[in-house]
Write a protein that holds these residues in place. Structure first.
Motif, PDB file in Angstrom:
ATOM      1  N   CYS A 299       0.815  -1.224   0.000  1.00 45.01           N
ATOM      2  CA  CYS A 299       0.000   0.000   0.000  1.00 45.01           C
ATOM      3  C   CYS A 299       0.843   1.266   0.000  1.00 45.01           C
ATOM      4  CB  CYS A 299      -0.934   0.025   1.218  1.00 45.01           C
ATOM      5  SG  CYS A 299      -2.177  -1.258   1.156  1.00 45.01           S
ATOM      6  N   PHE A 300       2.048   1.235   0.591  1.00 39.89           N
ATOM      7  CA  PHE A 300       2.813   2.480   0.727  1.00 39.89           C
ATOM      8  C   PHE A 300       4.066   2.526  -0.141  1.00 39.89           C
ATOM      9  CE2 PHE A 300       0.738   2.354   5.104  1.00 39.89           C
ATOM     10  CZ  PHE A 300      -0.349   3.072   4.638  1.00 39.89           C
ATOM     11  N   PHE A 301       4.580   1.359  -0.557  1.00 43.14           N
ATOM     12  CA  PHE A 301       5.771   1.360  -1.402  1.00 43.14           C
ATOM     13  C   PHE A 301       5.480   0.811  -2.804  1.00 43.14           C
ATOM     14  CE2 PHE A 301       7.552   1.703   2.771  1.00 43.14           C
ATOM     15  CZ  PHE A 301       8.763   2.361   2.627  1.00 43.14           C
TER      16      PHE A 301
ATOM     17  N   MET B  31       7.408   2.436   9.579  1.00 47.11           N
ATOM     18  CA  MET B  31       7.907   2.395  10.962  1.00 47.11           C
ATOM     19  C   MET B  31       6.782   2.483  11.988  1.00 47.11           C
ATOM     20  SD  MET B  31      11.430   4.534  10.675  1.00 47.11           S
ATOM     21  CE  MET B  31      11.491   4.850  12.417  1.00 47.11           C
ATOM     22  N   ALA B  32       5.775   3.330  11.676  1.00 49.92           N
ATOM     23  CA  ALA B  32       4.702   3.524  12.654  1.00 49.92           C
ATOM     24  C   ALA B  32       3.618   2.457  12.522  1.00 49.92           C
ATOM     25  CB  ALA B  32       4.090   4.910  12.477  1.00 49.92           C
ATOM     26  N   GLY B  33       3.494   1.863  11.320  1.00 43.44           N
ATOM     27  CA  GLY B  33       2.346   0.991  11.088  1.00 43.44           C
ATOM     28  C   GLY B  33       2.617  -0.493  11.186  1.00 43.44           C
TER      29      GLY B  33
ATOM     30  N   ILE C 184      -8.434  -5.186  23.061  1.00 45.88           N
ATOM     31  CA  ILE C 184      -7.014  -5.563  22.925  1.00 45.88           C
ATOM     32  C   ILE C 184      -6.132  -4.332  23.038  1.00 45.88           C
ATOM     33  CG2 ILE C 184      -5.279  -6.332  21.203  1.00 45.88           C
ATOM     34  CD1 ILE C 184      -6.707  -8.593  22.754  1.00 45.88           C
ATOM     35  N   LEU C 185      -6.559  -3.250  22.392  1.00 47.70           N
ATOM     36  CA  LEU C 185      -5.741  -2.029  22.443  1.00 47.70           C
ATOM     37  C   LEU C 185      -5.748  -1.399  23.840  1.00 47.70           C
ATOM     38  CD1 LEU C 185      -6.632  -0.574  18.948  1.00 47.70           C
ATOM     39  CD2 LEU C 185      -4.364  -1.279  19.717  1.00 47.70           C
ATOM     40  N   ARG C 186      -6.743  -1.737  24.630  1.00 47.52           N
ATOM     41  CA  ARG C 186      -6.720  -1.317  26.045  1.00 47.52           C
ATOM     42  C   ARG C 186      -5.686  -2.150  26.800  1.00 47.52           C
ATOM     43  NH1 ARG C 186      -7.948  -3.039  30.809  1.00 47.52           N
ATOM     44  NH2 ARG C 186      -8.941  -4.965  30.080  1.00 47.52           N
TER      45      ARG C 186
ATOM     46  N   GLY D  87      -3.499   7.668  20.768  1.00 47.19           N
ATOM     47  CA  GLY D  87      -3.190   9.030  21.171  1.00 47.19           C
ATOM     48  C   GLY D  87      -4.441   9.873  21.087  1.00 47.19           C
ATOM     49  N   GLU D  88      -4.296  11.168  21.281  1.00 45.15           N
ATOM     50  CA  GLU D  88      -5.454  12.059  21.256  1.00 45.15           C
ATOM     51  C   GLU D  88      -5.071  13.414  20.694  1.00 45.15           C
ATOM     52  OE1 GLU D  88      -8.517  12.047  21.545  1.00 45.15           O
ATOM     53  OE2 GLU D  88      -9.039  10.167  22.532  1.00 45.15           O
ATOM     54  N   GLY D  89      -6.085  14.147  20.233  1.00 45.49           N
ATOM     55  CA  GLY D  89      -5.859  15.506  19.763  1.00 45.49           C
ATOM     56  C   GLY D  89      -5.261  15.531  18.363  1.00 45.49           C
ATOM     57  N   PRO D  90      -4.881  16.738  17.912  1.00 45.05           N
ATOM     58  CA  PRO D  90      -4.398  16.875  16.523  1.00 45.05           C
ATOM     59  C   PRO D  90      -3.161  16.043  16.212  1.00 45.05           C
ATOM     60  CG  PRO D  90      -4.863  19.025  17.495  1.00 45.05           C
ATOM     61  CD  PRO D  90      -4.987  18.032  18.603  1.00 45.05           C
ATOM     62  N   ARG D  91      -2.429  15.603  17.232  1.00 44.05           N
ATOM     63  CA  ARG D  91      -1.209  14.838  16.958  1.00 44.05           C
ATOM     64  C   ARG D  91      -1.430  13.337  17.143  1.00 44.05           C
ATOM     65  NH1 ARG D  91       4.829  17.014  16.681  1.00 44.05           N
ATOM     66  NH2 ARG D  91       5.278  15.353  15.198  1.00 44.05           N
ATOM     67  N   ALA D  92      -2.683  12.935  17.223  1.00 40.56           N
ATOM     68  CA  ALA D  92      -2.978  11.495  17.373  1.00 40.56           C
ATOM     69  C   ALA D  92      -2.573  10.755  16.103  1.00 40.56           C
ATOM     70  CB  ALA D  92      -4.469  11.317  17.624  1.00 40.56           C
ATOM     71  N   CYS D  93      -2.602   9.438  16.170  1.00 34.00           N
ATOM     72  CA  CYS D  93      -2.165   8.575  15.060  1.00 34.00           C
ATOM     73  C   CYS D  93      -2.890   8.922  13.755  1.00 34.00           C
ATOM     74  CB  CYS D  93      -2.461   7.124  15.427  1.00 34.00           C
ATOM     75  SG  CYS D  93      -2.043   5.984  14.110  1.00 34.00           S
ATOM     76  N   ILE D  94      -2.127   9.179  12.731  1.00 35.12           N
ATOM     77  CA  ILE D  94      -2.735   9.524  11.435  1.00 35.12           C
ATOM     78  C   ILE D  94      -3.202   8.260  10.699  1.00 35.12           C
ATOM     79  CG2 ILE D  94      -0.624   9.447  10.032  1.00 35.12           C
ATOM     80  CD1 ILE D  94      -1.530  12.002   8.656  1.00 35.12           C
ATOM     81  N   GLY D  95      -2.639   7.106  11.088  1.00 33.78           N
ATOM     82  CA  GLY D  95      -2.948   5.859  10.371  1.00 33.78           C
ATOM     83  C   GLY D  95      -3.964   4.989  11.091  1.00 33.78           C
ATOM     84  N   GLU D  96      -4.713   5.590  12.045  1.00 32.09           N
ATOM     85  CA  GLU D  96      -5.639   4.790  12.867  1.00 32.09           C
ATOM     86  C   GLU D  96      -6.594   3.953  12.004  1.00 32.09           C
ATOM     87  OE1 GLU D  96      -7.808   7.006  15.821  1.00 32.09           O
ATOM     88  OE2 GLU D  96      -9.266   5.378  16.149  1.00 32.09           O
TER      89      GLU D  96
END
Ligand code: HEM
Length: 503
Positions: free
Chosen positions: A189-191, A304-306, A363-365, A437-446
């Protein structure tokens, strides 16, 4: 002769004085929190409160949780070596910092290395104003329409996953199976690359993933320094991951992009999206050069993040499902009827799987892969409702693992209980649950992470029963050298093919 008539005694005196001076230096800030009336666990000279992490007795997530559990204060101080850091525990204050006063906490504490332009340009590490600009440009990559298109790229990888399980039925290390799936998905999907992880255990993209995330002394020391000893990163020119990894990613992405530009082929992936953005000059005039880090950066960042986050979430879900057969059966009932309705595992079908959503939430909890959040205070800031002024530059941490396992919010926190999320908003007053995460800097790939996690689970659960085997760890012991939550021995289990009963 220096001090006495014996050079040996001189040496001893010099040694003792040096140690004393070092001791004095390392403890010079140790009354910082006391002076401000803020609770803090007792620090020790040279290490402050970070001895357990320094000696790799525990990982950062579990260490912060332990300190979190030691007090009921809404916020408290710690010392990382000699530097004061603030930990916020109150859900209301977390909300205040992450969202309401985000403008004053919009950078992470993680180092942004001066010597490595590539790492500087990865979104996770970026500072403002560069971060804001990059984030707004990259956000459109994850619209519903683009996700739906990318789902078509995941379908064949789902088929590869199933044929791999068919060939290797029996006891398998599920984390490795999920890592192969997540790597293939992200590479595709990304490369725009077929990584072939199911065909080849030593596939290059899989090797890259291991190099970045497998717990090793190198990764343990360097990645901890990025969060807690940023000065070392510049002094010793430490790279978050080994340089050859970046070089390989850079080359692989640039090659695909060039080929795509020449052929004009379309693939519904990030390469197409960035090519289109580049054509529309959305990256500015300096982006004429294909090789620039700004174009390659998002692909590397997403890997790296995903990769680790997604593969861990899938495998921890399988792990809990094999320990909780009734939940596994309930999930399978939903998956089967959904597949019947939609004619297979589909993008729309996944969105309708309510019980799947509850299972993944739970699970994420229990296993938040990135178990803590960090922000830097930009300007002196009066913490609302308190006498504390957080000073400019102060690192502020939040123990996500601590909050998610706090029985005040989640009774019987070690129990895998997806139904606790049924019709319940845990964040109505303040934030207690925030795996992305939360707010404008939360995970972009959620949404991408959830889509691939749920797809993998649906493929597996439709056809296989997962069972505990002799080597399945109970409970999971988390690797002490790892930045993310990982089981020390992986997550081995038995995959048993379900023989469909004749209608
Ligand atoms: C289950 C999977 C995932 C989990 C649990 C997860 C979790 C997180 C967390 C906790 C953060 C930090 C948020 C904060 O500081 O408030 C984060 C940031 C980030 N994640 Fe994810 N993530 C996942 C999947 C992904 C995927 C698949 C991608 C890419 C496609 C991705 C890309 C990013 C990026 C780029 C950031 C930095 C955002 C920024 O600084 O603006 N993540 N993620």
């Amino acid at each position: 002769m220096l001090i006495t008539s014996s050079w040996k005694i001189d040496l001893i005196i010099l040694f003792v004085v040096s140690i004393f001076m070092l001791y004095k230096y390392s403890t010079r800030k140790f009354n910082y929190w006391k002076k401000r009336g803020v609770y803090h666990p007792k620090p020790i000279p040279f290490l402050g409160n970070i001895a357990d992490v320094t000696f790799f007795r525990t990982n950062i997530g579990e260490w912060l949780k332990k300190i979190y559990d030691s007090t009921d204060e809404p916020f408290f101080g710690i010392f990382v070596f000699d530097e004061p850091h603030l930990i916020i525990k109150s859900p209301e204050l977390i909300k205040q910092i992450m969202v309401k006063d985000f403008h004053n906490f919009n950078d992470r504490t993680v180092a942004q290395p001066e010597h490595n332009k590539m790492i500087q340009n990865l979104m996770f590490f970026q500072r403002n104003p560069e971060w804001k600009e990059a984030r707004s440009k990259i956000t459109p990559v994850f619209t519903s329409g683009k996700l739906k298109s990318m789902f078509t790229l995941i379908e064949p990888i789902g088929a590869n996953l199933l044929s791999y399980l068919e060939k290797n039925e029996g006891e398998l290390e599920s984390k490795e199976v999920c890592a192969k799936f997540a790597t293939d998905v992200i590479a595709k999907c990304f490369f725009g690359i077929n990584a072939h992880c199911f065909d080849d255990d030593e596939a290059m993209f899989r090797k890259l993933g291991r190099t970045v995330f497998d717990f090793s002394w190198r990764n343990g020391i360097v990645q901890t320094a990025y969060f807690f000893r940023q000065k070392w990163v510049d002094t010793f020119k430490l790279d978050f991951v080994e340089k050859w990894v970046f070089d390989y990613f850079h080359e692989a992405f640039s090659k695909t992009m060039r080929a795509r530009q020449e052929s004009g082929a379309k693939n519904n992936d990030l390469v197409d999206i960035l090519n289109a953005m580049k054509k529309n000059s959305e990256f500015g005039s300096d982006m004429a050069d294909l090789e620039t880090e700004k174009l390659v950066g998002p692909a590397i960042q997403f890997f790296m993040a995903g990769f680790e986050t997604t593969s861990s979430t899938i495998s921890f879900t399988l792990y809990e499902l094999c320990l909780n057969k009734n939940i596994q059966n309930k999930l399978r009932t939903e998956v089967l009827s959904n597949i019947k309705k939609h004619g297979g595992v589909t993008y729309e079908g996944l969105l309708e799987m309510k019980y799947m959503d509850l299972c993944v939430k739970e699970i994420l909890r229990m296993y938040p892969v990135l178990p803590f959040l960090d922000r830097t205070c930009k300007e002196d800031y009066q913490l609302p409702g308190t006498n504390l002024v957080i000073e400019k530059g102060m690192p502020v941490f939040i123990s996500m693992f601590g909050m998610h396992q706090d029985e005040k919010y989640f009774p019987d926190p070690k129990k895998f209980d997806p139904d606790r999320f049924q019709n319940k908003n845990y964040n109505s007053e303040g934030f207690v649950y925030f795996p992305f995460g939360e707010g404008p800097r939360a995970c972009i790939g959620e949404r991408f992470g959830l889509m691939s996690t749920k797809a993998a689970l649906a493929y597996i659960i439709e056809k296989y029963e997962v069972e505990k085997c002799a080597t399945t760890p109970t409970p999971v012991v988390f690797a002490p050298k790892s930045l993310v939550l990982q089981s020390t021995v992986g997550l081995p289990m038995r995959f048993k093919r379900i023989i469909p009963t004749p209608a």
